[in-house]
Design a protein around this motif. Structure first.
Motif, PDB file in Angstrom:
ATOM      1  N   GLN A 395       0.815  -1.201   0.000  1.00 31.19           N
ATOM      2  CA  GLN A 395       0.000   0.000   0.000  1.00 31.19           C
ATOM      3  C   GLN A 395       0.859   1.265   0.000  1.00 31.19           C
ATOM      4  O   GLN A 395       0.409   2.328  -0.408  1.00 31.19           O
ATOM      5  N   GLY A 396       2.107   1.133   0.430  1.00 34.00           N
ATOM      6  CA  GLY A 396       3.009   2.276   0.399  1.00 34.00           C
ATOM      7  C   GLY A 396       3.826   2.369  -0.870  1.00 34.00           C
ATOM      8  O   GLY A 396       4.087   3.466  -1.374  1.00 34.00           O
ATOM      9  N   TYR A 397       4.241   1.215  -1.412  1.00 31.46           N
ATOM     10  CA  TYR A 397       5.169   1.204  -2.549  1.00 31.46           C
ATOM     11  C   TYR A 397       4.662   0.431  -3.756  1.00 31.46           C
ATOM     12  O   TYR A 397       5.287   0.483  -4.814  1.00 31.46           O
ATOM     13  N   GLY A 398       3.583  -0.328  -3.611  1.00 30.60           N
ATOM     14  CA  GLY A 398       3.183  -1.210  -4.688  1.00 30.60           C
ATOM     15  C   GLY A 398       4.068  -2.443  -4.707  1.00 30.60           C
ATOM     16  O   GLY A 398       4.817  -2.721  -3.769  1.00 30.60           O
ATOM     17  N   PHE A 399       3.997  -3.188  -5.799  1.00 29.91           N
ATOM     18  CA  PHE A 399       4.781  -4.419  -5.909  1.00 29.91           C
ATOM     19  C   PHE A 399       6.284  -4.159  -5.896  1.00 29.91           C
ATOM     20  O   PHE A 399       7.072  -5.068  -5.647  1.00 29.91           O
ATOM     21  N   ALA A 400       6.689  -2.945  -6.187  1.00 33.43           N
ATOM     22  CA  ALA A 400       8.112  -2.656  -6.356  1.00 33.43           C
ATOM     23  C   ALA A 400       8.786  -2.224  -5.058  1.00 33.43           C
ATOM     24  O   ALA A 400       9.730  -1.455  -5.089  1.00 33.43           O
ATOM     25  N   TRP A 401       8.320  -2.731  -3.911  1.00 33.11           N
ATOM     26  CA  TRP A 401       8.925  -2.264  -2.671  1.00 33.11           C
ATOM     27  C   TRP A 401      10.395  -2.661  -2.570  1.00 33.11           C
ATOM     28  O   TRP A 401      11.175  -2.005  -1.890  1.00 33.11           O
ATOM     29  N   ARG A 402      10.803  -3.733  -3.262  1.00 32.45           N
ATOM     30  CA  ARG A 402      12.216  -4.135  -3.167  1.00 32.45           C
ATOM     31  C   ARG A 402      13.149  -3.135  -3.814  1.00 32.45           C
ATOM     32  O   ARG A 402      14.349  -3.148  -3.570  1.00 32.45           O
ATOM     33  N   ASP A 403      12.600  -2.221  -4.650  1.00 28.43           N
ATOM     34  CA  ASP A 403      13.430  -1.162  -5.199  1.00 28.43           C
ATOM     35  C   ASP A 403      13.818  -0.161  -4.121  1.00 28.43           C
ATOM     36  O   ASP A 403      14.704   0.665  -4.330  1.00 28.43           O
TER      37      ASP A 403
END
Length: 837
Positions: A395-403
């Protein structure tokens, strides 16, 4: 100018003529020289192979790197992203483990042990590694010394080592003679070649034949220049070092589960972060490349291999790095001494004793495997909360939180929450037994029964402290429904759109009606609200069976969740005022009907037709709690499982989503003068009695009324039961509220059992008292214990000042006698003076 032109022309002639002269010499004196006999064929082959090696290293590799990068760079970045794990820590800083690959990849994941063909795409088995922020320098130096000594130099300018390629014919002869059969030799695999091997799962195998080995080597030569070019763009080799620290296989547990990367391996092998590794420990991990450390004991033969390998790593390879790479003799001596001490035997996987005890108690079947496997460890220690943490990050970063994120610290103690989960599951089994006849086919509450075609409705039991930090979290299933419905989440980005949330809040919406009424400042608990469906007798009770017009007291209406009197009173509070409360708390109005006419806000809140996630309902109670405990001037953030993020790049912290997004200042929605009435009306479901008999929707846990418990200062709560057009078809049962203990500790909570879907009721005639109240009792008991260990005296109102001491007639004389330290005063006189001062 003509002289310069002649010089350039001459240089071009030489460049063209020299290769021609060399080829002519080789043809005349070697290839077609009959005096050399059969040796000329060997010589031609050798010369040809040398030419091939030079062409491969200095021509093909650069061209392939530049050309391949233009269309492979995005794929390489995605392939690398798939391997990055997100570390999980609990509130006490304990390393819990890493997310299961199923939860930690952007689009696809292969968590089997073999490649899966998907059309023309091969999904190789995933590994997961916690990305390093900075590559440990001594690890890198030792790794390069052992694995790719000429990296970036004249012999290996583009990811393929000339010496390694030239070594292959020699090693072929040596290996063939040793094995007494034709065998293809090996050449030095550069680090980019090893990256290709580990990313695309093409490791060497003792059973592979010569052609298979040659095919593998050609594939690595084909990919290595592209990888090297991509990771050293602009002369910056930082990405290259990070891949070396993130993706190489360094350890495996008994049974073969590998650990990739310095960060996760250092936590398991040495029990510390990579940045805290000593020089000797960094050398050990670098020396484990191609000889991974074996974790955990096994058979007698395996234990021998385990010890021999460990000693080879520490006493030979790591010690070589120390002796060759450390110029300072004193430092070299210290590192060698540490390596000698380490060589005694491989360390057992590091797990904090309390965590290990918790694993053995609550997940005995996984305890042993969890020691050396960070994925299993996280699955065991956070069986449900990890799904919630992931959803909050999405909810904060979308699927790309690992970026952005490489680790997340949760707000709760993992051991305490694990024990709490066991209590909830035990209570669910008891509830299941009681209401089994009312459950619809295909549903069960007992977790043991949930398998095959039998599923559980959403079961959510969550509590947060006064700052919104979640201290207890339980969910059944993997959907993390606490954070919102699946259909409100974007399948492409992973982001959540609160405006699409359609889960109705049932009668917990009456909390907004109570706020609107109390904000007017006109009513008391005894104010009469017109009920056109009142009983002839028993107006002080929760009887809803009549059809007469009578006034019902406000406290009765809220204690018993009576719709009719509250519909009439809420409408008088004003639709605009209630509409602003709905928007201010972030709820959605019900959709407009076919006629274009919308539901009045007062009707929507009383009947619970407004919609919002369980987290939104919980946040509403948190805001109300803040107002009632005197913290109305402090913004209350939405309840969160995330205490802190560990960013891969520290600069990400400045670009991170604001942690206070969606925070609400209680005083902006709740008037200070409304607190007294709100407290009375919303404590009523727990506390209301009439004629010596307890009434109210929460009378079954009336022992948690604050006036009946010496350890409580405040406790308000509201129930809700959502049904379909069939009033007996149960969709959701929920309770939300807040409490404060006498030592100041304060908590808000939400408890929900349901599906959230009118098309999928899970039971018949089951209300909050039967399904949610027993779970709330478990939660409140647990919070009472938590409060004892987490007192918050600063949340208590200041004590009133002591009344002034009356002046005695002999006061001046007493003070005079005490001028020199109070020597002339009696004990009682001194006490009186000092108390007054």
């Amino acid at each position: 100018m003509l002289a310069l032109l002649r010089t350039l022309t001459r240089a071009i002639e030489i460049l063209i003529s020299v290769p021609v002269l060399v080829l002519r010499f080789l043809a005349e004196n070697v290839a077609f020289n009959p005096r050399l006999g059969w040796i000329r064929y060997v010589a031609v082959g050798g010369i040809g192979y040398v030419a091939f090696a030079f062409l491969l290293v200095y021509v093909v590799a650069p061209l392939r790197g530049i050309a391949g990068q233009s269309y492979m760079s995005e794929k390489l970045r995605y392939d690398a992203e798939r391997w990055l794990a997100t570390a999980i820590y609990d509130a006490k800083g304990n390393f819990i483990g890493t997310f299961d690959p199923r939860l930690d990849s952007l689009r696809d994941v292969n968590y089997t042990d073999s490649a899966i063909e998907v059309g023309d795409y091969t999904a190789n088995p995933d590994h997961k590694s916690i990305p390093v922020r900075e590559t440990p320098p001594h690890y890198w130096n030792c790794l390069v010394y052992h694995e790719d000594r000429y990296l970036g130099g004249p012999l290996n300018p583009y990811g393929i080592d000339l010496a390694g390629v030239l070594k292959i014919p020699y090693s072929t002869v040596v290996r063939s003679l040793a094995l007494k059969r034709p065998t293809l030799g090996v050449g030095g695999s550069t680090l980019p070649m090893q990256f290709a091997r580990v990313i695309y799962k093409t490791p060497p195998s003792s059973s592979e034949g010569g052609l298979t080995k040659l095919k593998r080597k050609m594939k690595e030569w084909w990919l290595a220049p592209v990888i090297y070019h991509e990771l050293t763009r602009g002369g910056d080799d930082t990405p290259l070092k990070q891949w070396a620290a993130n993706h190489i296989w360094l350890a495996q547990r008994t049974g073969g589960q590998p650990l990739h990367g310095v960060e996760v391996t250092s936590r398991i092998v040495f029990g510390k972060e990579a940045k805290d590794l000593t020089i000797a420990e960094q050398y050990v991990l670098a020396s484990a490349v191609n000889k991974p450390i074996i974790l955990l004991e096994g058979s007698e033969k395996l234990n021998e291999v385990r010890l021999d390998r460990w000693r080879y790593i520490t006493e030979v390879r790591a010690r070589t790095c120390a002796e060759k790479l450390i110029p300072n003799e004193a430092q070299k001596k210290d590192v060698v001494f540490e390596l000698i001490n380490l060589a005694g035997g491989p360390p057992d996987p590091k797990v904090k004793p309390k965590l290990q005890d918790a694993l053995e108690k609550h997940a005995p079947g996984l305890a042993k495997r969890a020691q050396a496997n960070p994925i299993i460890r996280a699955n065991a220690l956070m069986p449900s909360a990890r799904f919630g943490v992931r959803e909050e990050m999405k909810q904060g970063y979308g699927f790309a939180w690992r970026d952005h994120v490489r680790g997340v610290t949760t707000t709760f103690d993992a051991i305490e929450n694990l024990a709490f989960g066991d209590k909830v599951r035990s209570e669910l089994a008891r509830i299941d037994v009681k209401i089994t006849p009312r459950l619809n086919p295909g549903f069960a509450l007992d977790p043991v029964k949930v398998k095959g075609d039998t599923r559980s409705p959403d079961v959510i039991v969550v509590a947060a402290d006064e700052r919104g930090q979640i201290v207890r979290y339980y969910e059944a299933g993997e959907q993390a429904s606490y954070f919102g419905s699946a259909f409100a989440r974007d399948a492409t980005s992973g982001m959540y759109d609160a405006g699409l949330e359609a889960r109705m809040v049932a009668s917990t919406g009456k909390i907004l009606a109570a706020i609107a009424i109390a904000n007017e400042g006109k009513d008391t608990a005894g104010s009469l609200y017109l009920d056109t469906e009142a009983p002839a007798r028993g107006l002080e009770t929760c009887d809803k069976s009549g059809h007469e017009r009578h006034g019902r007291k406000a406290i009765v209406a809220f204690a018993c969740s009576l719709n009719n009197p509250l519909l009439n009173r809420a409408a008088l509070a004003g639709q605009d005022r209630i509409g602003k409360l709905i928007g201010g708390f972030g709820f959605n109005m019900p959709p407009t009907g076919p006629s274009g006419e919308g539901t009045p806000p007062s009707t929507a809140v009383v009947l619970g037709q407004i919609s919002g996630s369980p987290r939104r309902v919980h946040h509403m109670s948190g805001v109300l709690l803040g107002a009632l405990i005197g913290q109305g001037g402090k913004a209350v953030a939405p309840p969160s499982l995330v205490k802190a993020y560990d960013y891969t790049n520290p600069a990400e912290a400045a670009r991170a989503p604001a942690r206070g997004d969606g925070a609400i200042m209680p005083n902006t929605l709740i008037r200070r003068g409304a607190h007294g009435l709100l407290k009375t009306l919303l404590e009523a479901p727990l506390c209301y009695t009439a004629n010596g008999t307890q009434h109210g929707t929460l009378k079954s846990i009336g022992q948690w009324c604050a006036s009946r418990r010496p350890d409580l200062r405040l406790h308000f709560a509201k129930t809700g039961t959502q049904v379909t057009l069939d009033p007996n078809a149960t969709v959701d049962t929920l309770i939300t509220g807040g409490l404060q203990f006498q030592n100041g500790a304060a908590y808000s909570y939400v408890v929900l059992v349901g599906t959230g879907s009118p098309s999928s009721p899970w039971a018949r005639s089951v209300h909050a008292a039967q399904a949610a109240s027993p779970l709330l009792d478990v939660l409140l008991t647990d919070l009472a214990a938590h409060a004892k260990a987490n007192a918050k005296p600063h949340l208590l109102p200041p004590k009133p000042a002591a009344p002034p001491v009356a002046m005695r007639d002999d006061w001046p004389a007493m003070v005079g006698r005490g001028a020199s330290g109070g020597a002339g005063l009696t004990a009682s006189d001194r006490q009186r003076v000092f108390s007054a001062n």
